[in-house]
Design an enzyme around this catalytic site. Structure first.
Site, PDB file in Angstrom:
ATOM      1  N   GLU A  18      -6.440  -4.723   9.886  1.00  0.00           N
ATOM      2  CA  GLU A  18      -5.436  -3.704  10.170  1.00  0.00           C
ATOM      3  C   GLU A  18      -5.816  -2.952  11.445  1.00  0.00           C
ATOM      4  O   GLU A  18      -6.597  -1.981  11.391  1.00  0.00           O
ATOM      5  CB  GLU A  18      -5.327  -2.720   9.003  1.00  0.00           C
ATOM      6  CG  GLU A  18      -4.857  -3.363   7.724  1.00  0.00           C
ATOM      7  CD  GLU A  18      -4.132  -2.358   6.842  1.00  0.00           C
ATOM      8  OE1 GLU A  18      -3.017  -2.652   6.423  1.00  0.00           O
ATOM      9  OE2 GLU A  18      -4.686  -1.266   6.601  1.00  0.00           O
ATOM     10  N   HIS A  56      -9.985   1.287   3.757  1.00  0.00           N
ATOM     11  CA  HIS A  56      -8.753   1.440   4.538  1.00  0.00           C
ATOM     12  C   HIS A  56      -9.030   2.386   5.710  1.00  0.00           C
ATOM     13  O   HIS A  56      -9.801   3.341   5.586  1.00  0.00           O
ATOM     14  CB  HIS A  56      -7.628   1.992   3.652  1.00  0.00           C
ATOM     15  CG  HIS A  56      -6.308   1.989   4.354  1.00  0.00           C
ATOM     16  ND1 HIS A  56      -5.945   2.976   5.230  1.00  0.00           N
ATOM     17  CD2 HIS A  56      -5.300   1.088   4.335  1.00  0.00           C
ATOM     18  CE1 HIS A  56      -4.735   2.692   5.716  1.00  0.00           C
ATOM     19  NE2 HIS A  56      -4.329   1.547   5.192  1.00  0.00           N
ATOM     20  N   GLU A  73      -7.469   4.765   6.907  1.00  0.00           N
ATOM     21  CA  GLU A  73      -7.240   6.195   6.636  1.00  0.00           C
ATOM     22  C   GLU A  73      -8.425   6.796   5.882  1.00  0.00           C
ATOM     23  O   GLU A  73      -8.750   7.969   6.059  1.00  0.00           O
ATOM     24  CB  GLU A  73      -5.909   6.372   5.885  1.00  0.00           C
ATOM     25  CG  GLU A  73      -4.727   6.155   6.829  1.00  0.00           C
ATOM     26  CD  GLU A  73      -3.456   5.638   6.187  1.00  0.00           C
ATOM     27  OE1 GLU A  73      -3.319   5.701   4.958  1.00  0.00           O
ATOM     28  OE2 GLU A  73      -2.588   5.157   6.949  1.00  0.00           O
ATOM     29  N   GLY A 111       1.482   2.439  10.739  1.00  0.00           N
ATOM     30  CA  GLY A 111       2.438   3.544  10.675  1.00  0.00           C
ATOM     31  C   GLY A 111       3.030   3.929  12.014  1.00  0.00           C
ATOM     32  O   GLY A 111       3.648   4.983  12.156  1.00  0.00           O
ATOM     33  N   ASN A 133       0.861  -1.176   0.000  1.00  0.00           N
ATOM     34  CA  ASN A 133       0.000   0.000   0.000  1.00  0.00           C
ATOM     35  C   ASN A 133       0.901   1.230   0.000  1.00  0.00           C
ATOM     36  O   ASN A 133       1.427   1.607   1.035  1.00  0.00           O
ATOM     37  CB  ASN A 133      -0.916  -0.024   1.233  1.00  0.00           C
ATOM     38  CG  ASN A 133      -1.776   1.222   1.312  1.00  0.00           C
ATOM     39  OD1 ASN A 133      -1.843   1.997   0.363  1.00  0.00           O
ATOM     40  ND2 ASN A 133      -2.437   1.421   2.447  1.00  0.00           N
ATOM     41  N   LYS A 141       0.078   4.235  -0.454  1.00  0.00           N
ATOM     42  CA  LYS A 141      -0.595   5.451   0.037  1.00  0.00           C
ATOM     43  C   LYS A 141      -0.344   6.618  -0.925  1.00  0.00           C
ATOM     44  O   LYS A 141      -0.345   6.429  -2.131  1.00  0.00           O
ATOM     45  CB  LYS A 141      -0.134   5.748   1.467  1.00  0.00           C
ATOM     46  CG  LYS A 141      -0.279   4.504   2.359  1.00  0.00           C
ATOM     47  CD  LYS A 141      -0.165   4.757   3.816  1.00  0.00           C
ATOM     48  CE  LYS A 141      -0.350   3.442   4.557  1.00  0.00           C
ATOM     49  NZ  LYS A 141      -0.475   3.614   5.987  1.00  0.00           N
ATOM     50  N   SER A 163       2.421  -2.002  10.430  1.00  0.00           N
ATOM     51  CA  SER A 163       3.847  -2.089  10.759  1.00  0.00           C
ATOM     52  C   SER A 163       4.461  -3.457  10.437  1.00  0.00           C
ATOM     53  O   SER A 163       5.297  -3.961  11.195  1.00  0.00           O
ATOM     54  CB  SER A 163       4.097  -1.708  12.230  1.00  0.00           C
ATOM     55  OG  SER A 163       3.693  -0.367  12.451  1.00  0.00           O
TER      56      SER A 163
HETATM   57  P1  PGA Z   1       2.114   0.402   7.704  1.00  0.00           P
HETATM   58  O1  PGA Z   1       0.725   0.645   6.917  1.00  0.00           O
HETATM   59  O2  PGA Z   1       2.698  -0.890   7.180  1.00  0.00           O
HETATM   60  O3  PGA Z   1       2.972   1.591   7.328  1.00  0.00           O
HETATM   61  O4  PGA Z   1       1.805   0.336   9.148  1.00  0.00           O
HETATM   62  C1  PGA Z   1      -0.163  -0.417   6.645  1.00  0.00           C
HETATM   63  C2  PGA Z   1      -1.379   0.092   5.930  1.00  0.00           C
HETATM   64  O5  PGA Z   1      -1.819   1.217   6.209  1.00  0.00           O
HETATM   65  O6  PGA Z   1      -1.940  -0.595   5.045  1.00  0.00           O
END
Ligand code: PGA
Length: 252
Positions: free
Chosen positions: A167, A95, A97, A173, A9, A11, A213
């Protein structure tokens, strides 16, 4: 046996040139890896370049979101028809976000999921609890709600392509990965809920990815869990070597 799926991903990162450079470096690093499907989830502006760079390769390309309508007066949105026309095969839906910053709801997730299936796009549907929800023992309730509303009205006979990504929002993140025990427990809850809605056979075949993460050094222990079928990777997917190490690490 469920084949592993490892999804990047990206982003809101990378330009088309940077995306092309990534794919060029990444392909030779994973060319021997047959144990996992690999998907790159990129911003709409990168999709033509990534589709082009992965032509004649099993790597698949995904959008990070889409509208559920085929077309219309929805400024700024991308439709399933537009994605299909580009050669995109997958789409992330819901997602965290999108849920946190762009008013995505369980109901809009459901509309998008139905639209993706109708258009032959493979949906990767994200669910996961906030830190406050985990700390107040609401994790199960949140996962059951997100899964149930997300999947409502889906016919079991059409559900095979669906992928779910667990998630936990507190792990995204933050460098704070869920332990394999915590992740496995959440995946089990989600799979049981899928079984209630779509039946045991669909649930047993459905891939459920872990995200939050994921790094090369924790991929193996997460992917070794009974109900974890791969990973959705944010930060550690931006670099081709790191993402290739995650693909390799998922072979457990
Ligand atoms: P991350 O993000 O691996 O940076 O924690 C995962 C995601 O948002 O899909």
């Amino acid at each position: 046996m469920r084949k592993k799926l490892i999804a990047a991903n990206w982003k809101m990162y990378k330009t088309p040139d940077e995306a092309k450079t990534f794919v060029k470096e990444f392909i030779p690093l994973v060319s021997g890896q047959k144990h996992a499907d690999i998907v790159l989830c990129a911003s709409p502006t990168l999709l033509p370049a990534v589709v082009d760079a992965t032509r004649n390769n099993p790597i698949r390309v995904s959008a990070q979101d889409m509208h559920w309508m085929d077309q219309g007066a929805y400024t700024g949105e991308t439709s399933p028809l537009m994605l299909k026309a580009l050669g995109v095969t997958h789409v992330l839906i819901g997602h965290s976000e999108r849920r946190q910053y762009f008013n995505e709801t369980d109901e809009s997730v459901n509309l998008k999921l139905k639209s993706a299936l109708a258009h032959g796009l493979t949906p990767i549907v994200c669910v996961g609890e906030l830190l406050a929800e985990r700390e107040s023992n609401q994790t199960e309730e949140v996962l059951v709600r997100q899964t149930s509303i997300g999947l409502s009205g889906i016919d079991a006979s059409a559900a095979a392509p669906i992928v779910i990504a667990y998630e936990p929002v507190w792990a995204i993140g933050t460098g704070r990965t869920a332990t394999p025990e915590i992740a496995q427990d959440a995946h089990r809850i989600i799979r049981e809920q899928v079984a209630k809605i779509l039946g045991g056979e669909v649930a047993a075949a459905m891939r459920i990815l872990y995200g939050g993460s994921v790094k090369p050094d924790n991929t193996g222990s997460l992917c070794a869990c009974a109900d974890i079928d791969g990973a959705l990777v944010g930060g550690a997917s931006l670099d081709p070597k790191s993402f290739a190490a995650i693909v390799a690490g998922s072979a457990v």
